[in-house]
Scaffold this motif. Sequence first.
Motif, PDB file in Angstrom:
ATOM      1  N   THR A  81       0.847  -1.179   0.000  1.00 14.36           N
ATOM      2  CA  THR A  81       0.000   0.000   0.000  1.00 14.36           C
ATOM      3  C   THR A  81       0.885   1.232   0.000  1.00 14.36           C
ATOM      4  OG1 THR A  81      -1.530  -1.210   1.443  1.00 14.36           O
ATOM      5  CG2 THR A  81      -1.863   1.147   1.261  1.00 14.36           C
ATOM      6  N   SER A  82       0.439   2.252  -0.699  1.00  9.72           N
ATOM      7  CA  SER A  82       1.142   3.529  -0.645  1.00  9.72           C
ATOM      8  C   SER A  82       0.559   4.359   0.489  1.00  9.72           C
ATOM      9  CB  SER A  82       0.992   4.290  -1.965  1.00  9.72           C
ATOM     10  OG  SER A  82       1.691   3.635  -2.985  1.00  9.72           O
ATOM     11  N   VAL A  83       1.433   4.847   1.345  1.00  3.61           N
ATOM     12  CA  VAL A  83       1.047   5.715   2.450  1.00  3.61           C
ATOM     13  C   VAL A  83       1.881   6.991   2.347  1.00  3.61           C
ATOM     14  CG1 VAL A  83       0.277   3.859   3.977  1.00  3.61           C
ATOM     15  CG2 VAL A  83       2.677   4.554   4.013  1.00  3.61           C
ATOM     16  N   VAL A  84       1.587   7.937   3.222  1.00  2.00           N
ATOM     17  CA  VAL A  84       2.311   9.206   3.234  1.00  2.00           C
ATOM     18  C   VAL A  84       2.892   9.401   4.628  1.00  2.00           C
ATOM     19  CG1 VAL A  84       2.117  11.712   2.924  1.00  2.00           C
ATOM     20  CG2 VAL A  84       0.770  10.170   1.475  1.00  2.00           C
ATOM     21  N   ALA A  85       4.154   9.776   4.689  1.00  2.00           N
ATOM     22  CA  ALA A  85       4.813  10.070   5.967  1.00  2.00           C
ATOM     23  C   ALA A  85       5.019  11.576   6.059  1.00  2.00           C
ATOM     24  CB  ALA A  85       6.144   9.351   6.067  1.00  2.00           C
ATOM     25  N   VAL A  86       4.616  12.153   7.166  1.00  2.00           N
ATOM     26  CA  VAL A  86       4.786  13.592   7.363  1.00  2.00           C
ATOM     27  C   VAL A  86       5.487  13.852   8.690  1.00  2.00           C
ATOM     28  CG1 VAL A  86       2.762  14.182   5.979  1.00  2.00           C
ATOM     29  CG2 VAL A  86       2.507  13.943   8.432  1.00  2.00           C
ATOM     30  N   GLY A  88     -11.972  17.790   3.360  1.00  2.00           N
ATOM     31  CA  GLY A  88     -12.753  16.615   2.991  1.00  2.00           C
ATOM     32  C   GLY A  88     -11.942  15.350   2.783  1.00  2.00           C
ATOM     33  N   ILE A  89     -10.793  15.253   3.449  1.00  2.00           N
ATOM     34  CA  ILE A  89      -9.926  14.084   3.304  1.00  2.00           C
ATOM     35  C   ILE A  89     -10.024  13.239   4.562  1.00  2.00           C
ATOM     36  CG2 ILE A  89      -7.545  13.304   3.015  1.00  2.00           C
ATOM     37  CD1 ILE A  89      -7.130  16.028   1.480  1.00  2.00           C
ATOM     38  N   ASN A  90     -10.318  11.960   4.373  1.00  2.00           N
ATOM     39  CA  ASN A  90     -10.461  11.038   5.488  1.00  2.00           C
ATOM     40  C   ASN A  90      -9.151  10.290   5.741  1.00  2.00           C
ATOM     41  OD1 ASN A  90     -11.882   9.510   7.495  1.00  2.00           O
ATOM     42  ND2 ASN A  90     -11.973   7.816   6.044  1.00  2.00           N
ATOM     43  N   LEU A  92       4.511  10.887  11.291  1.00  2.00           N
ATOM     44  CA  LEU A  92       3.200  10.264  11.167  1.00  2.00           C
ATOM     45  C   LEU A  92       3.160   9.508   9.853  1.00  2.00           C
ATOM     46  CD1 LEU A  92       0.879  13.283  12.037  1.00  2.00           C
ATOM     47  CD2 LEU A  92       1.709  11.520  13.581  1.00  2.00           C
ATOM     48  N   VAL A  93       2.662   8.300   9.879  1.00  2.00           N
ATOM     49  CA  VAL A  93       2.434   7.520   8.669  1.00  2.00           C
ATOM     50  C   VAL A  93       0.922   7.433   8.510  1.00  2.00           C
ATOM     51  CG1 VAL A  93       2.772   5.298   7.527  1.00  2.00           C
ATOM     52  CG2 VAL A  93       4.567   6.222   9.026  1.00  2.00           C
ATOM     53  N   LEU A  94       0.423   7.933   7.379  1.00  2.00           N
ATOM     54  CA  LEU A  94      -1.022   8.046   7.181  1.00  2.00           C
ATOM     55  C   LEU A  94      -1.480   7.382   5.896  1.00  2.00           C
ATOM     56  CD1 LEU A  94      -0.087  11.432   7.960  1.00  2.00           C
ATOM     57  CD2 LEU A  94      -2.298  10.957   8.942  1.00  2.00           C
ATOM     58  N   ARG A  95      -2.637   6.757   5.961  1.00  2.00           N
ATOM     59  CA  ARG A  95      -3.320   6.210   4.786  1.00  2.00           C
ATOM     60  C   ARG A  95      -4.592   7.025   4.631  1.00  2.00           C
ATOM     61  NH1 ARG A  95      -3.679   3.613  -0.059  1.00  2.00           N
ATOM     62  NH2 ARG A  95      -5.568   2.382  -0.140  1.00  2.00           N
ATOM     63  N   PHE A  96      -4.783   7.569   3.425  1.00  2.00           N
ATOM     64  CA  PHE A  96      -5.920   8.446   3.141  1.00  2.00           C
ATOM     65  C   PHE A  96      -6.885   7.794   2.162  1.00  2.00           C
ATOM     66  CE2 PHE A  96      -2.200  11.315   3.731  1.00  2.00           C
ATOM     67  CZ  PHE A  96      -2.629  11.973   4.874  1.00  2.00           C
ATOM     68  N   ASP A  97      -8.118   8.299   2.159  1.00  2.00           N
ATOM     69  CA  ASP A  97      -9.061   7.878   1.130  1.00  2.00           C
ATOM     70  C   ASP A  97      -8.753   8.561  -0.204  1.00  2.00           C
ATOM     71  OD1 ASP A  97      -9.910  10.434   1.973  1.00  2.00           O
ATOM     72  OD2 ASP A  97     -12.040   9.946   1.800  1.00  2.00           O
ATOM     73  N   LYS A  98      -8.108   9.731  -0.159  1.00  2.00           N
ATOM     74  CA  LYS A  98      -7.735  10.483  -1.365  1.00  2.00           C
ATOM     75  C   LYS A  98      -6.271  10.897  -1.220  1.00  2.00           C
ATOM     76  CE  LYS A  98     -12.249  12.603  -0.963  1.00  2.00           C
ATOM     77  NZ  LYS A  98     -12.899  13.877  -0.704  1.00  2.00           N
ATOM     78  N   GLU A 145      -4.877  13.984  -3.312  1.00  2.00           N
ATOM     79  CA  GLU A 145      -5.417  15.244  -2.792  1.00  2.00           C
ATOM     80  C   GLU A 145      -4.794  15.589  -1.445  1.00  2.00           C
ATOM     81  OE1 GLU A 145      -9.724  15.623  -2.834  1.00  2.00           O
ATOM     82  OE2 GLU A 145      -9.806  14.351  -4.624  1.00  2.00           O
ATOM     83  N   ALA A 146      -4.583  14.591  -0.616  1.00  2.00           N
ATOM     84  CA  ALA A 146      -3.960  14.823   0.694  1.00  2.00           C
ATOM     85  C   ALA A 146      -2.552  15.374   0.528  1.00  2.00           C
ATOM     86  CB  ALA A 146      -3.931  13.537   1.510  1.00  2.00           C
ATOM     87  N   VAL A 147      -1.781  14.791  -0.385  1.00  2.00           N
ATOM     88  CA  VAL A 147      -0.420  15.274  -0.635  1.00  2.00           C
ATOM     89  C   VAL A 147      -0.465  16.728  -1.106  1.00  2.00           C
ATOM     90  CG1 VAL A 147       1.601  15.006  -2.141  1.00  2.00           C
ATOM     91  CG2 VAL A 147       0.585  12.997  -1.036  1.00  2.00           C
ATOM     92  N   ASP A 148      -1.401  17.055  -1.996  1.00  2.00           N
ATOM     93  CA  ASP A 148      -1.529  18.439  -2.477  1.00  2.00           C
ATOM     94  C   ASP A 148      -1.833  19.401  -1.337  1.00  2.00           C
ATOM     95  OD1 ASP A 148      -1.028  17.629  -5.078  1.00  2.00           O
ATOM     96  OD2 ASP A 148      -3.150  17.616  -5.671  1.00  2.00           O
ATOM     97  N   VAL A 149      -2.773  19.040  -0.467  1.00  2.00           N
ATOM     98  CA  VAL A 149      -3.151  19.901   0.660  1.00  2.00           C
ATOM     99  C   VAL A 149      -1.972  20.064   1.617  1.00  2.00           C
ATOM    100  CG1 VAL A 149      -4.602  20.028   2.735  1.00  2.00           C
ATOM    101  CG2 VAL A 149      -5.631  19.448   0.524  1.00  2.00           C
ATOM    102  N   LEU A 150      -1.311  18.976   1.954  1.00  2.00           N
ATOM    103  CA  LEU A 150      -0.182  19.041   2.877  1.00  2.00           C
ATOM    104  C   LEU A 150       0.943  19.895   2.302  1.00  2.00           C
ATOM    105  CD1 LEU A 150      -0.187  15.299   3.967  1.00  2.00           C
ATOM    106  CD2 LEU A 150      -0.823  17.250   5.410  1.00  2.00           C
ATOM    107  N   THR A 151       1.234  19.704   1.028  1.00  2.00           N
ATOM    108  CA  THR A 151       2.288  20.475   0.366  1.00  2.00           C
ATOM    109  C   THR A 151       1.936  21.949   0.326  1.00  2.00           C
ATOM    110  OG1 THR A 151       2.891  18.556  -0.985  1.00  2.00           O
ATOM    111  CG2 THR A 151       3.624  20.710  -1.770  1.00  2.00           C
ATOM    112  N   LYS A 152       0.702  22.250  -0.030  1.00  2.00           N
ATOM    113  CA  LYS A 152       0.233  23.638  -0.105  1.00  2.00           C
ATOM    114  C   LYS A 152       0.383  24.349   1.241  1.00  2.00           C
ATOM    115  CE  LYS A 152      -3.968  26.300  -0.942  1.00  2.00           C
ATOM    116  NZ  LYS A 152      -5.405  26.211  -1.246  1.00  2.00           N
ATOM    117  N   HIS A 153       0.195  23.621   2.325  1.00  2.00           N
ATOM    118  CA  HIS A 153       0.272  24.202   3.672  1.00  2.00           C
ATOM    119  C   HIS A 153       1.638  23.975   4.334  1.00  2.00           C
ATOM    120  CE1 HIS A 153      -4.044  24.349   2.966  1.00  2.00           C
ATOM    121  NE2 HIS A 153      -4.010  25.373   3.788  1.00  2.00           N
TER     122      HIS A 153
END
Length: 143
Positions: free
Chosen positions: A69-74, A94-96, A113-119, A122-130
């Motif tokens: 699975t692909s996850v995102v670490a922040v 609106g990201i779960n 944090l290691v996170l798995r999102f429904d989107k 989109e989550a990467v875009d929001v995190l990067t933007k902020h």
Amino acid sequence: MKVEQLSIFLENKAGRLAEVTHALREAHINIRALSLADTSEFGILRLIVNDHEKAQTVLKAQGFTVGRTSVVAVGVEDQPGGLDSILHLLSKNGINVEYMYAFVQAGSKNATLVLRFDKTDEAVDVLTKHKIPIIPGETLYNM
């Protein structure tokens, strides 16, 4: 920006988890992060390792059911409210968060944090933007 995570299905019985760690040890694979969720009959072991390709091959050869699975670490400041600010930002957009786990390295001022999102995209875009620091897979595999 994404991190490869292995998910291993385990029967909930004595010694089964040790079989996984032993197989990885024998293959010289280092576990970088993990999470274990269980029920009375089975569990899902989620791992980030330094060599996910080799680990998947080794574990499948030992008869384990393994998925990737692909996850995102922040990175988040290790202080009260650090997690809340990220979760609020994601919720507002609106990201779960389907699941997450975290760890802190000795001497670091940040938690990972290691996170798995429904989107995920989109989550990467929001995190990067902020300007939330996203930890690339190669960095996490070699921490």
